[in-house]
Design a protein around this motif. Structure first.
Motif, PDB file in Angstrom:
ATOM      1  N   ALA A   1       0.739  -1.673  -0.445  1.00  0.00           N
ATOM      2  CA  ALA A   1       0.019   0.402   0.071  1.00  0.00           C
ATOM      3  C   ALA A   1       1.013   1.056  -0.477  1.00  0.00           C
ATOM      4  O   ALA A   1       0.984   2.211  -0.479  1.00  0.00           O
ATOM      5  CB  ALA A   1      -1.201  -0.212   1.528  1.00  0.00           C
ATOM      6  N   VAL A   2       1.758   0.986   0.329  1.00  0.00           N
ATOM      7  CA  VAL A   2       3.024   2.291   1.100  1.00  0.00           C
ATOM      8  C   VAL A   2       3.889   2.971  -0.692  1.00  0.00           C
ATOM      9  O   VAL A   2       4.184   3.272  -1.419  1.00  0.00           O
ATOM     10  CB  VAL A   2       3.499   2.740   2.060  1.00  0.00           C
ATOM     11  N   SER A   3       4.842   1.563  -0.917  1.00  0.00           N
ATOM     12  CA  SER A   3       5.710   1.516  -1.092  1.00  0.00           C
ATOM     13  C   SER A   3       5.643   0.745  -2.905  1.00  0.00           C
ATOM     14  O   SER A   3       5.956   0.607  -4.488  1.00  0.00           O
ATOM     15  CB  SER A   3       7.069   0.540  -1.149  1.00  0.00           C
ATOM     16  N   GLY A   4       3.706  -0.499  -3.088  1.00  0.00           N
ATOM     17  CA  GLY A   4       4.150  -0.549  -4.183  1.00  0.00           C
ATOM     18  C   GLY A   4       3.446  -0.073  -5.965  1.00  0.00           C
ATOM     19  O   GLY A   4       3.398  -0.576  -6.228  1.00  0.00           O
ATOM     20  N   SER A   5       2.817   1.482  -4.765  1.00  0.00           N
ATOM     21  CA  SER A   5       2.537   2.453  -6.497  1.00  0.00           C
ATOM     22  C   SER A   5       3.722   3.123  -7.241  1.00  0.00           C
ATOM     23  O   SER A   5       3.411   3.819  -8.144  1.00  0.00           O
ATOM     24  CB  SER A   5       1.024   3.410  -6.337  1.00  0.00           C
ATOM     25  N   THR A   6       4.612   3.055  -6.914  1.00  0.00           N
ATOM     26  CA  THR A   6       6.362   3.481  -7.280  1.00  0.00           C
ATOM     27  C   THR A   6       5.808   3.190  -8.724  1.00  0.00           C
ATOM     28  O   THR A   6       6.248   4.602  -9.361  1.00  0.00           O
ATOM     29  CB  THR A   6       7.713   3.407  -6.448  1.00  0.00           C
ATOM     30  N   ILE A   7       6.163   2.258  -8.915  1.00  0.00           N
ATOM     31  CA  ILE A   7       6.169   2.615 -10.889  1.00  0.00           C
ATOM     32  C   ILE A   7       5.203   2.775 -11.613  1.00  0.00           C
ATOM     33  O   ILE A   7       5.285   3.351 -12.704  1.00  0.00           O
ATOM     34  CB  ILE A   7       6.163   0.573 -11.105  1.00  0.00           C
ATOM     35  N   THR A   8       3.641   3.006 -11.050  1.00  0.00           N
ATOM     36  CA  THR A   8       3.260   3.432 -11.469  1.00  0.00           C
ATOM     37  C   THR A   8       3.161   5.497 -11.487  1.00  0.00           C
ATOM     38  O   THR A   8       2.444   5.765 -12.751  1.00  0.00           O
ATOM     39  CB  THR A   8       1.123   2.826 -11.197  1.00  0.00           C
ATOM     40  N   GLU A   9       3.514   5.283 -10.970  1.00  0.00           N
ATOM     41  CA  GLU A   9       3.778   7.207 -10.375  1.00  0.00           C
ATOM     42  C   GLU A   9       4.275   6.852 -11.840  1.00  0.00           C
ATOM     43  O   GLU A   9       4.044   8.757 -12.361  1.00  0.00           O
ATOM     44  CB  GLU A   9       4.049   7.342  -9.347  1.00  0.00           C
ATOM     45  N   GLN A  10       5.905   6.820 -12.086  1.00  0.00           N
ATOM     46  CA  GLN A  10       6.575   6.670 -12.198  1.00  0.00           C
ATOM     47  C   GLN A  10       5.761   6.671 -14.212  1.00  0.00           C
ATOM     48  O   GLN A  10       6.657   7.155 -14.925  1.00  0.00           O
ATOM     49  CB  GLN A  10       7.719   6.020 -12.684  1.00  0.00           C
ATOM     50  N   MET A  11       5.264   6.002 -14.576  1.00  0.00           N
ATOM     51  CA  MET A  11       4.276   5.789 -15.779  1.00  0.00           C
ATOM     52  C   MET A  11       3.871   6.654 -16.055  1.00  0.00           C
ATOM     53  O   MET A  11       3.681   6.511 -17.504  1.00  0.00           O
ATOM     54  CB  MET A  11       3.668   4.543 -15.658  1.00  0.00           C
ATOM     55  N   ARG A  12       3.227   7.614 -15.415  1.00  0.00           N
ATOM     56  CA  ARG A  12       2.149   8.617 -15.559  1.00  0.00           C
ATOM     57  C   ARG A  12       3.724   9.870 -15.861  1.00  0.00           C
ATOM     58  O   ARG A  12       3.796  10.186 -17.352  1.00  0.00           O
ATOM     59  CB  ARG A  12       1.940   9.787 -13.847  1.00  0.00           C
ATOM     60  N   ARG A  13       4.679   9.998 -15.471  1.00  0.00           N
ATOM     61  CA  ARG A  13       5.902  10.958 -15.756  1.00  0.00           C
ATOM     62  C   ARG A  13       6.040  10.567 -17.276  1.00  0.00           C
ATOM     63  O   ARG A  13       6.702  11.516 -17.959  1.00  0.00           O
ATOM     64  CB  ARG A  13       7.283  10.698 -14.931  1.00  0.00           C
ATOM     65  N   VAL A  14       5.851   9.153 -17.428  1.00  0.00           N
ATOM     66  CA  VAL A  14       6.830   9.043 -19.117  1.00  0.00           C
ATOM     67  C   VAL A  14       4.984   9.883 -19.472  1.00  0.00           C
ATOM     68  O   VAL A  14       5.535   9.782 -21.029  1.00  0.00           O
ATOM     69  CB  VAL A  14       7.105   7.694 -18.725  1.00  0.00           C
ATOM     70  N   GLY A  15       4.196   9.086 -19.677  1.00  0.00           N
ATOM     71  CA  GLY A  15       2.841  10.014 -20.003  1.00  0.00           C
ATOM     72  C   GLY A  15       1.751   9.137 -20.428  1.00  0.00           C
ATOM     73  O   GLY A  15       1.317   9.501 -21.354  1.00  0.00           O
ATOM     74  N   CYS A  16       2.068   7.348 -20.012  1.00  0.00           N
ATOM     75  CA  CYS A  16       1.547   6.511 -20.613  1.00  0.00           C
ATOM     76  C   CYS A  16      -0.248   7.011 -20.398  1.00  0.00           C
ATOM     77  O   CYS A  16      -0.583   7.470 -19.231  1.00  0.00           O
ATOM     78  CB  CYS A  16       1.999   5.414 -19.884  1.00  0.00           C
ATOM     79  N   SER A  17      -0.795   6.774 -20.991  1.00  0.00           N
ATOM     80  CA  SER A  17      -2.660   7.163 -20.845  1.00  0.00           C
ATOM     81  C   SER A  17      -3.143   6.103 -21.350  1.00  0.00           C
ATOM     82  O   SER A  17      -4.042   5.867 -22.214  1.00  0.00           O
ATOM     83  CB  SER A  17      -2.758   7.884 -22.535  1.00  0.00           C
ATOM     84  N   VAL A  18      -2.838   5.474 -20.322  1.00  0.00           N
ATOM     85  CA  VAL A  18      -3.267   4.031 -19.520  1.00  0.00           C
ATOM     86  C   VAL A  18      -4.438   4.691 -19.138  1.00  0.00           C
ATOM     87  O   VAL A  18      -4.965   5.615 -18.251  1.00  0.00           O
ATOM     88  CB  VAL A  18      -2.544   2.780 -18.791  1.00  0.00           C
TER      89      VAL A  18
END
Length: 949
Positions: free
Chosen positions: A119-136
C-alpha cells in the motif's frame, strides 16, 4: 504562449493531470467502432521504472495514442504483478533488520505486513508511468492478487484440475535452498566460474583392479548415482555394457548402461547418472527406468538416509549413506568426499575447468536440481470434456495446451514481429515439459487444494466446497504452497476483461491487437497466455507480438547497478545533480564493495550530473532506437539532440504565433489565396510525410516514423520554410501573405498531430495555441483530434521540382561564398546568367545566401575577375574583389573533378556492347549526365582561361 523557452517541468505533470481528470484515456465503449486494445506487461510491484520499461512503454503509448486519434475504441489496461519471490524477499529483509523472521510472525501476520508494504511502496512504478506519459485507463488498473484476479485464478485452477490438466507429482525442479522453494528457469542465472573436474575411478565389481574413469564437476552427488553411461557406439566400452561397477565409498554397485546422450569425445566418454540431481540425468534415467536416489534435504544438506523413488513419484526404499557425510552442507560434503576418494585411491586426477553455475537471481545461491512434490500443469495431455466446466467449443477444442499454443502461431492467427522469433518459440514448444506451478512461499495465490489425514486431495473454489467433497467430520488442511507468479499473469488477457462473466469488454477487446514485450519471456509469458486464453475463451489473446531488444548502455554492456551504468528514466526526465546521483547509485547495492567502482563510472558518464531532458525528448529517443529486433545501445547524448528538437519545435511555434496572431490566416475560405511554389512544396511534402509516418506506425517502425518527422520538422519546415516564409510575408500581395500564414499554421498543426503519439506533452501544449488559428480545434485535447490523412491530390510535382532547384541554387551560392572565404557579415551582389525560370528564385536568395541583392542577366558583366560557379545550367557570379591565385586553384580543382566524372561515364559508354545491351533508359540517362558534365567543364575552362589572360 507564456513561456519564451521550452520547459518540460512547467507542462508535463499539469497536462497529465488534466488528461486523467477528464477521462481522456478511457475507451468510448462504442462497440460499433473498430476496437484497439493493448495489454501492459504488468511490472513487478517491487519495481521501479528502468530503461526497458521506458522503451516498451513509449512503443505501447505511441500505438495507443495513434489509434485513439484514428477514432477507434481504444483500451490500454494497466496493472502490476505481485511478484511472489521478489516481494517476499523485500519484506523479509525489512523484518530481518528488526531481528524478526516470517516464521516468528506466522503466515497471516506476515501477509498483513506485505499488504501494508504494498500500500505504501507498491505504486511507485505506476506513478513513474505517469511521468513518461502513458495514457493507460487507470480506472481499469488491476493487481494480480486483487479480489477479481484471485477469483479468476481459482476458477482456472479448479477447471484445469477437473479437466485432468493439473496434477500433483514428484518431479525434478530448480530448487533454491536459501529461499526454500522451486523457482522458474527465468529466475536462474548461469554464471561462468572457474572450478574443477574430478576424474574418479569406478572399479568393476567382477574385477576391482579394472575401473572406468568418470569425470564430474559435482562429486558430492555421486552418493545418488544409479549408473554410469557410455555411448552405444563407443568401442572402448562396448564389452562393459551391462556389467556392474562399485560406487566408491558407498559399497553399492551400479550398472554400465548405453545411451546416446553421452558425448564420446568429451572427457573420458563415461558419464555418471544421478537422476535425482541433474536434469539431463533425469531424462537418461527415465529412458532406462532406473531408480532416483535423493541424497539432499531441502536445505541442500546430505541426508542420513537417502530416499529412493521410482519415476511415478513413489518412494520405494531408503539407503543408509556413509555417516561421515550425513548432515553436511553439499559443499562441505564435496570437500570431505574428495579427500576420502583420494585417500581410498579412487581419485585419478583433478583438472581446472570452466563451468556455468546456475544461481538464484534473488539470493545468489547455487540452484540444486531437487526431487520434490509439486503441482504441475500438463502441457501435452488432451483435456477431459466430460467434466463440469469443459473448454468452450472452438477450433482449439480437444487440443493439448501445447498444441493450442503451436496452432495459434502455425495458423498465422498470432504473428511475431520480427518473424524470426517464431523459431525460438517453436524450439521451446517442441521441447516442452509439464509446467511446475507451485512455489513454497507465503506471498501469492494459495493453491485451492485441501488434504485429509489420509493424504486425499480435494480441489475446490472454497474451503466449504472442499468440505462438501470430503464429507462431514473429515479434518482438512489447506495446501500451504502458492502458485507461480506466471500462472496469474498468464490469465491477464481475459482476467482483466471480466472473465468468467461474458462482458462487453471481453467482446470488444479480446483478442487485443498487439503485445509489446521482451524476448526473454516469450516462453514464460507469451506462450502461456496463448495457452490459457485459447483454452478458456476459444480466442487468441492478441494478434501481433512485437518483440523488442534489450536496452544496454552506450558501449553495448548490460545495464547493472553494480557496474554503475544504469540510467533511471525519471532522472533523464527531471534531471539530477551529481551529488544526489552518486548517493542514489551507491546506496543499497547488493555488493557494497562495488560502491567505488560505481562512483567512478558515474562521474565519468555524468561529470556534471544529468540535465533536464523531459519526457518528450526521452520518448523520441526511444522511438528513434526502435528498429525491429535489435538491442539498443542507449547514449544519453542522443537524447540531448532530441531535447534540442523539442526546443526547435517550441521556437518554431513561437515564430508562427508572432507572425499570425491577430492576422488573417485564411480561415475564410471565400477570400483569395495565392500560394507560391514554396507553399505548394511544403504542402506536398506534408502529404508525403503523413503517408510515411502512417505506414511506419502501422508496421511498428517507430524508428522510421521518428526519422521522417525529425527530418521534415527540423530540415524542411524550420530550416527552409520558416526562412522562406519571412520573405513571403513581405510580399505586398495580401492573397500571397494570407496563403503563407495559412500554410505556416496549418502545416504546423498537422505536424503536432503527427508527433503526438511519440511526444504527447509538448504537442498538446502547442496545439492548444495553434489549433484554433488553423480551424482545427474540434476537441478539447490533441489526443482526441483526428489523425492526419494524406491527400495525394495536394502533391504538386512541379513545385517539388522547383523547390529542389532553389535549394540547389542556394547551396551553390553558399559553397561559392565558402570557397571565396566570405565571412558571415560580408554581403555581395549575385549575378545569375540564365533564363527567366530563375526570376522566381531571386526574392529568396538575399536572405537565404546572405547577399546584398540578386540579379538575373543574359550575360555576366565583362572584365570582371569574380569567380563563377555553374548550377542548374546557369552561371553564378559574386561580384567581389577576387584573389586570382586562389580562384584559379579552386577552378582547377573543380575542373579535375568534372573531368574524372566525364572520363568515368565515357568509359562506361565505350565498353563493347554496353549501348546495345543495356536498357535504353539507362543509356539515355548516362548520355544526358555526360552532356551536362561536359557543359559544366566547358564553363569552368572558360573561367580559367579568363584568369590566365
Amino acid at each position: 504562449m507564456q513561456n519564451n523557452q521550452y520547459s518540460p517541468a512547467d507542462i508535463e505533470t499539469r497536462l497529465y493531470n488534466i488528461w486523467e481528470k477528464n477521462g481522456s484515456f478511457q475507451p468510448n465503449m462504442d462497440l460499433s467502432e473498430k476496437a484497439f486494445s493493448i495489454q501492459l506487461p504488468p511490472p513487478n510491484v517491487t519495481g521501479t521504472l528502468h530503461m526497458g520499461h521506458a522503451f516498451n512503454q513509449t512503443i505501447m503509448d505511441g500505438l495507443t495514442r495513434y489509434h485513439r486519434m484514428k477514432s477507434e475504441n481504444v483500451c490500454w489496461i494497466p496493472g502490476s504483478d505481485h511478484a511472489g519471490i521478489a516481494t517476499q524477499i523485500v519484506v523479509e529483509r525489512q523484518l530481518g533488520e528488526q531481528g524478526i523472521s516470517r516464521h516468528d510472525l506466522g503466515r497471516a501476520a506476515f501477509l498483513e505486513k506485505i499488504w501494508a508494504w504494498k500500500a505504501v511502496s507498491g505504486s511507485t512504478i505506476t506513478e513513474q508511468m505517469r511521468r513518461v506519459g502513458c495514457s493507460v485507463d487507470w480506472s481499469r488498473e488491476y493487481f494480480t492478487m486483487d479480489d477479481t484476479r484471485a477469483a479468476a485464478v481459482t476458477e482456472v485452477f479448479v477447471r484445469l484440475f477437473e479437466q485432468g490438466l493439473i496434477y500433483r507429482g514428484k518431479r525434478l525442479v530448480n530448487w533454491d535452498p536459501v529461499l526454500g522453494t522451486a523457482v522458474s528457469d527465468l529466475e536462474v542465472e548461469s554464471i561462468e566460474e572457474q572450478g574443477s573436474m574430478w576424474h574418479i575411478r569406478y572399479p568393476l565389481a567382477d574385477n576391482p583392479k579394472e575401473a572406468l574413469i568418470v569425470a564430474t564437476t559435482r562429486p558430492e552427488t555421486m552418493l545418488g548415482d544409479v549408473a554410469v553411461a557410455v555411448h552405444p557406439d563407443d568401442e572402448r566400452y562396448a564389452h562393459l555394457i551391462g556389467k556392474q561397477l562399485i560406487l566408491p565409498l558407498t559399497g553399492r554397485t551400479i550398472p554400465v548402461i548405453a545411451d546416446e546422450y553421452v558425448d564420446k569425445a568429451f572427457g573420458t566418454g563415461c558419464v555418471k547418472i544421478t537422476p535425482a540431481h541433474d536434469f539431463n540425468d533425469y531424462e537418461v534415467g527415465k529412458r532406462h527406468q532406473t531408480e532416483l536416489i535423493n541424497v539432499f534435504d531441502l536445505t541442500a544438506k546430505v541426508l542420513r538416509n537417502a530416499e529412493v523413488f521410482n519415476f511415478s513419484g513413489q518412494q520405494t526404499d531408503s539407503i543408509r549413506l556413509p555417516e561421515a557425510y550425513a548432515g553436511l552442507d553439499r559443499f562441505a560434503a564435496r570437500k570431505q568426499l574428495v579427500a576420502d576418494l583420494e585417500a581410498g585411491g579412487f581419485l585419478a586426477e583433478v583438472k581446472a575447468h570452466t563451468l556455468m553455475t546456475p544461481k538464484g537471481d534473488r539470493t545468489g545461491s547455487v540452484i540444486e536440481p531437487m526431487l520434490t512434490s509439486q503441482w504441475f500443469v500438463a502441457m501435452t495431455a488432451a483435456p477431459q470434456q466430460n467434466c463440469p466446466h469443459p473448454e468452450p467449443q472452438s477450433e482449439f477444442t480437444g487440443m493439448s495446451l501445447a498444441q493450442k499454443a503451436k496452432h495459434a502461431i502455425d495458423s498465422g492467427q498470432v504473428r511475431f514481429i520480427p518473424e524470426n522469433w517464431v523459431n525460438t518459440y517453436n524450439q521451446w514448444m517442441n521441447n516442452i515439459q509439464d509446467w511446475c506451478i507451485s512455489r513454497q512461499l507465503w506471498w501469492g495465490h494459495q493453491i485451492p487444494a485441501w488434504y485429509d489425514d489420509n493424504g486425499n486431495i480435494y480441489v475446490a473454489r472454497t474451503e466449504a466446497e472442499a468440505q462438501r467433497q470430503a464429507g462431514e467430520n473429515i479434518h482438512l488442511r489447506r495446501d500451504e504452497d502458492v502458485l507461480d507468479t506466471w500462472f496469474s499473469s498468464a490469465l491477464v488477457p481475459f482476467s482483466t476483461l471480466g472473465w468468467p462473466a461474458d462482458t462487453a469488454e471481453l467482446r470488444a477487446f479480446l483478442p487485443s491487437n498487439v503485445l509489446v514485450t521482451g524476448y526473454e519471456i516469450i516462453f514464460f509469458w507469451v506462450a502461456r497466455m496463448i495457452m490459457m486464453t485459447t483454452h478458456f475463451t476459444g480466442k487468441i489473446p492478441f494478434h501481433d507480438v512485437y518483440i523488442h531488444g534489450m536496452v544496454r548502455d552506450h558501449e553495448g554492456k548490460k545495464m547493472s547497478k553494480s557496474e554503475g551504468n544504469v540510467i533511471d528514466p525519471v532522472d533523464l526526465i527531471d534531471g539530477i545533480d551529481l551529488d544526489k546521483l552518486l548517493i542514489k547509485r551507491t546506496t543499497g547495492l547488493r555488493r557494497p564493495e562495488k560502491a567505488p567502482q560505481v562512483k567512478k563510472a558515474t562521474e565519468k558518464l555524468f561529470p556534471e550530473g544529468i540535465p533536464v531532458f523531459g519526457a518528450d525528448a526521452l520518448r523520441f529517443t526511444m522511438a528513434s532506437y526502435a528498429s525491429l529486433g535489435r538491442n539498443i545501445n542507449f547514449d544519453f547524448k542522443r537524447a540531448e539532440g532530441y531535447r534540442n528538437f523539442c526546443n526547435k519545435l517550441w521556437n518554431a511555434a513561437r515564430f508562427v504565433l508572432m507572425n499570425i496572431e491577430g492576422k488573417d490566416c485564411g480561415q475564410d475560405e471565400n477570400l483569395p489565396l495565392a500560394f507560391s511554389f514554396v507553399d505548394e512544396w511544403l504542402i506536398s511534402r506534408l502529404q508525403q510525410t503523413e503517408s510515411a509516418v502512417t505506414q511506419a506506425l502501422d508496421t511498428y517502425r517507430f524508428d522510421m516514423a521518428a526519422q521522417t518527422l525529425y527530418e521534415f520538422v527540423w530540415n524542411e519546415y524550420c530550416d527552409w520554410y520558416l526562412e522562406l516564409a519571412k520573405v513571403q510575408l513581405q510580399n505586398p500581395d495580401e492573397a500571397a501573405q494570407r496563403a503563407t500564414r495559412r500554410t505556416l499554421v496549418r502545416v504546423l498543426e498537422v505536424v503536432l498531430r503527427l508527433l503526438h503519439p511519440i511526444m504527447p506533452f509538448i504537442t498538446e501544449e502547442l496545439w492548444q495555441h495553434i489549433a484554433p488559428l488553423a480551424n482545427a480545434k474540434h476537441s478539447d485535447s490533441i489526443m482526441l483530434a483526428t489523425w492526419p490523412q494524406a491527400n495525394p491530390a495536394k502533391i504538386v510535382q512541379p513545385s517539388l521540382d522547383k523547390m529542389a532547384s532553389l535549394q540547389d541554387l542556394i547551396g551553390a551560392v553558399r559553397n561559392l561564398r565558402g570557397e571565396m572565404g566570405l565571412g558571415m557579415g560580408v554581403k555581395a551582389p549575385l549575378w545569375i546568367e540564365g533564363d527567366a525560370a530563375f526570376d522566381d528564385f531571386l526574392p529568396y536568395l538575399p536572405l537565404m545566401a546572405r547577399l546584398s541583392q540578386a540579379h538575373r542577366t543574359d550575360r555576366l558583366p565583362e572584365n570582371n575577375d569574380a569567380p563563377v560557379a555553374v548550377c542548374q545550367g546557369a552561371r553564378l557570379m559574386l561580384q567581389v574583389e577576387v584573389d586570382k591565385a586562389a580562384e584559379t586553384a579552386r577552378l582547377t580543382k573543380e575542373a579535375e573533378k568534372l573531368q574524372k566524372a566525364v572520363d568515368k561515364i565515357q568509359t562506361k559508354l565505350g565498353k563493347p556492347g554496353y549501348t546495345d545491351k543495356a536498357p535504353a533508359h539507362l543509356v539515355e540517362k548516362d548520355r544526358a549526365e555526360l552532356a551536362d558534365l561536359q557543359e559544366k567543364l566547358e564553363k569552368v575552362a572558360a573561367q580559367l582561361q579568363k584568369y590566365a589572360v
